[in-house]
Write a protein that holds these residues in place. Structure first.
Motif, PDB file in Angstrom:
ATOM      1  N   MET A  37       2.487 110.350  36.954  1.00  0.00           N
ATOM      2  CA  MET A  37       2.646 109.540  35.762  1.00  0.00           C
ATOM      3  C   MET A  37       3.406 110.326  34.709  1.00  0.00           C
ATOM      4  N   SER A  38       4.704 110.434  34.854  1.00  0.00           N
ATOM      5  CA  SER A  38       5.477 111.214  33.909  1.00  0.00           C
ATOM      6  C   SER A  38       6.462 110.371  33.122  1.00  0.00           C
ATOM      7  N   GLU A  39       6.774 109.169  33.589  1.00  0.00           N
ATOM      8  CA  GLU A  39       7.704 108.309  32.885  1.00  0.00           C
ATOM      9  C   GLU A  39       6.958 107.478  31.853  1.00  0.00           C
ATOM     10  N   PRO A  40       7.568 107.271  30.651  1.00  0.00           N
ATOM     11  CA  PRO A  40       6.920 106.426  29.649  1.00  0.00           C
ATOM     12  C   PRO A  40       6.581 105.056  30.225  1.00  0.00           C
ATOM     13  N   GLY A  41       5.367 104.609  30.005  1.00  0.00           N
ATOM     14  CA  GLY A  41       4.935 103.312  30.508  1.00  0.00           C
ATOM     15  C   GLY A  41       4.233 103.359  31.839  1.00  0.00           C
ATOM     16  N   SER A  42       4.306 104.483  32.560  1.00  0.00           N
ATOM     17  CA  SER A  42       3.699 104.542  33.891  1.00  0.00           C
ATOM     18  C   SER A  42       2.186 104.441  33.825  1.00  0.00           C
ATOM     19  N   LEU A  43       1.569 105.008  32.794  1.00  0.00           N
ATOM     20  CA  LEU A  43       0.116 104.885  32.639  1.00  0.00           C
ATOM     21  C   LEU A  43      -0.263 103.436  32.389  1.00  0.00           C
ATOM     22  N   LEU A  44       0.434 102.765  31.497  1.00  0.00           N
ATOM     23  CA  LEU A  44       0.117 101.371  31.190  1.00  0.00           C
ATOM     24  C   LEU A  44       0.362 100.465  32.395  1.00  0.00           C
ATOM     25  N   ARG A  45       1.393 100.760  33.175  1.00  0.00           N
ATOM     26  CA  ARG A  45       1.657  99.937  34.362  1.00  0.00           C
ATOM     27  C   ARG A  45       0.566 100.093  35.415  1.00  0.00           C
ATOM     28  N   SER A  46      -0.179 101.175  35.348  1.00  0.00           N
ATOM     29  CA  SER A  46      -1.253 101.393  36.314  1.00  0.00           C
ATOM     30  C   SER A  46      -2.493 100.568  35.992  1.00  0.00           C
ATOM     31  N   LEU A  47      -2.542  99.936  34.819  1.00  0.00           N
ATOM     32  CA  LEU A  47      -3.733  99.196  34.423  1.00  0.00           C
ATOM     33  C   LEU A  47      -3.996  98.005  35.333  1.00  0.00           C
ATOM     34  N   SER A  48      -2.937  97.465  35.936  1.00  0.00           N
ATOM     35  CA  SER A  48      -3.105  96.311  36.819  1.00  0.00           C
ATOM     36  C   SER A  48      -3.656  96.704  38.177  1.00  0.00           C
ATOM     37  N   GLY A  49      -3.683  98.017  38.443  1.00  0.00           N
ATOM     38  CA  GLY A  49      -4.188  98.480  39.728  1.00  0.00           C
ATOM     39  C   GLY A  49      -3.153  98.487  40.823  1.00  0.00           C
ATOM     40  N   LYS A  50      -1.904  98.130  40.474  1.00  0.00           N
ATOM     41  CA  LYS A  50      -0.842  98.137  41.486  1.00  0.00           C
ATOM     42  C   LYS A  50      -0.431  99.575  41.770  1.00  0.00           C
ATOM     43  N   PRO A  51      -0.341  99.963  43.032  1.00  0.00           N
ATOM     44  CA  PRO A  51       0.044 101.338  43.346  1.00  0.00           C
ATOM     45  C   PRO A  51       1.481 101.625  42.931  1.00  0.00           C
ATOM     46  N   ALA A  52       1.683 102.773  42.294  1.00  0.00           N
ATOM     47  CA  ALA A  52       3.024 103.162  41.867  1.00  0.00           C
ATOM     48  C   ALA A  52       3.710 103.949  42.979  1.00  0.00           C
ATOM     49  N   ALA A  53       5.028 103.819  43.018  1.00  0.00           N
ATOM     50  CA  ALA A  53       5.784 104.615  43.994  1.00  0.00           C
ATOM     51  C   ALA A  53       5.625 106.092  43.651  1.00  0.00           C
ATOM     52  N   ARG A  54       5.435 106.919  44.652  1.00  0.00           N
ATOM     53  CA  ARG A  54       5.225 108.333  44.373  1.00  0.00           C
ATOM     54  C   ARG A  54       5.724 109.159  45.544  1.00  0.00           C
ATOM     55  N   ASN A  55       6.036 110.427  45.237  1.00  0.00           N
ATOM     56  CA  ASN A  55       6.384 111.342  46.302  1.00  0.00           C
ATOM     57  C   ASN A  55       5.241 112.340  46.467  1.00  0.00           C
ATOM     58  N   PHE A  56       5.328 113.179  47.476  1.00  0.00           N
ATOM     59  CA  PHE A  56       4.225 114.101  47.748  1.00  0.00           C
ATOM     60  C   PHE A  56       3.990 115.060  46.581  1.00  0.00           C
ATOM     61  N   HIS A  57       5.076 115.496  45.958  1.00  0.00           N
ATOM     62  CA  HIS A  57       4.962 116.459  44.866  1.00  0.00           C
ATOM     63  C   HIS A  57       4.151 115.882  43.707  1.00  0.00           C
ATOM     64  N   THR A  58       4.538 114.689  43.231  1.00  0.00           N
ATOM     65  CA  THR A  58       3.824 114.085  42.109  1.00  0.00           C
ATOM     66  C   THR A  58       2.404 113.684  42.512  1.00  0.00           C
ATOM     67  N   PHE A  59       2.229 113.274  43.766  1.00  0.00           N
ATOM     68  CA  PHE A  59       0.895 112.918  44.240  1.00  0.00           C
ATOM     69  C   PHE A  59      -0.059 114.103  44.128  1.00  0.00           C
ATOM     70  N   VAL A  60       0.363 115.272  44.591  1.00  0.00           N
ATOM     71  CA  VAL A  60      -0.496 116.455  44.548  1.00  0.00           C
ATOM     72  C   VAL A  60      -0.755 116.885  43.103  1.00  0.00           C
ATOM     73  N   ILE A  61       0.295 116.876  42.274  1.00  0.00           N
ATOM     74  CA  ILE A  61       0.121 117.241  40.866  1.00  0.00           C
ATOM     75  C   ILE A  61      -0.908 116.339  40.202  1.00  0.00           C
ATOM     76  N   ASN A  62      -0.779 115.029  40.425  1.00  0.00           N
ATOM     77  CA  ASN A  62      -1.703 114.081  39.792  1.00  0.00           C
ATOM     78  C   ASN A  62      -3.128 114.245  40.303  1.00  0.00           C
ATOM     79  N   GLU A  63      -3.279 114.458  41.609  1.00  0.00           N
ATOM     80  CA  GLU A  63      -4.622 114.603  42.165  1.00  0.00           C
ATOM     81  C   GLU A  63      -5.330 115.835  41.601  1.00  0.00           C
ATOM     82  N   ILE A  64      -4.626 116.951  41.543  1.00  0.00           N
ATOM     83  CA  ILE A  64      -5.242 118.169  41.025  1.00  0.00           C
ATOM     84  C   ILE A  64      -5.408 118.067  39.511  1.00  0.00           C
TER      85      ILE A  64
END
Length: 253
Positions: free
Chosen positions: A1-28
């Motif tokens: 979630m680094s782009e402006p608006g990405s947090l708000l777009r997650s409110l609907s529960g729709k999965p966002a496109a992600r790569n392995f790098h951002t996935f690991v960063i977000n999980e940790i």
């Protein structure tokens, strides 16, 4: 979630496109902010995390380096990667702020978020009233209309509101004020999800839309005092909404 608006777009529960790098960063990152990886603790070994997240050592190490740059962790030879003290976290980093949305925030931290936002956006409203361009006013009115159209949709309403605040920051002419957008987005997300009463949430959105109209009209007219006052009122309303819902929930427990 680094782009402006990405947090708000997650409110609907729709999965966002992600790569392995951002996935690991977000999980940790979420794990650290939520306390799953406690401050001062040593993160699991590389082998454990590679297995947990299904990534290569290269991806994992890149993610940990990113977290270290944000002040979240510190790699120590022969010790491992330790979770840093909160005082070292870069709390103005957009990703770090977004991760707090997943955590149980205390009232003091929430009040602090809105307090800093009030200081920064009050100044942005003041400067925007003096420096706004015709194109910026046009864009503000466009996003106000989108707020009106989205009053039955919390996510779309918050995204339109974020654009209003982003343009005001741009109109201020101060690039440092523009960098506060992550803070604004987190507080807008907290307001958007506050409470379970559908009618009260809709009424809150209508209030924010009406107040935003007054704010933009003041900026267009070059009325800095009114713009600053209305910006303060919008932020105070959001804080009151979030804290009142939390108090009501605590009283029911």
């Amino acid at each position: 979630m680094s782009e402006p608006g990405s947090l708000l777009r997650s409110l609907s529960g729709k999965p966002a496109a992600r790569n392995f790098h951002t996935f690991v960063i977000n999980e940790i990152g979420v794990g650290i902010v939520s306390g799953r990886f406690a401050v001062g603790s040593i993160l699991p070994s590389d082998a454990e995390m590679m297995a947990t997240f299904g990534v290569s050592r290269t991806v994992l190490r890149e993610a940990l380096r990113t977290l270290e740059a944000k002040g979240m962790v510190e790699a120590r030879p022969k010790v491992g990667t330790r979770v840093s003290q909160k005082s070292r976290w870069n709390l103005f980093d957009q990703q770090v702020l977004a991760w707090h949305f997943e955590a149980e925030l205390d009232a003091d931290f929430i009040a602090g978020l809105f307090d800093i936002r009030a200081s920064l956006e009050g100044r942005a409203a003041d400067l925007a009233s003096r420096r706004r361009t015709a194109e910026q006013v046009r864009l503000l009115k466009y996003w106000l209309h989108q707020m009106e159209l989205a009053e039955d949709d919390a996510e779309s309403h918050a995204l339109a509101g974020l654009e209003v605040h982003r343009i005001i920051a741009d109109a201020s002419g101060n690039p440092l004020l523009r960098s506060s957008i992550g803070l604004v987005e987190l507080t807008l997300a907290l307001v958007a999800v506050a409470g379970h009463d559908v009618e009260k949430r809709r009424a809150a959105r209508a209030t924010l839309t009406a107040d935003s109209h007054t704010l933009v009209a003041a900026i267009e007219a070059g009325d800095a005092p009114t713009a600053v006052d209305k910006m303060s009122a919008i932020i105070a309303f959001g804080l009151s909404r979030v804290l009142s819902v939390r108090r009501a929930a605590a009283a029911r427990e």
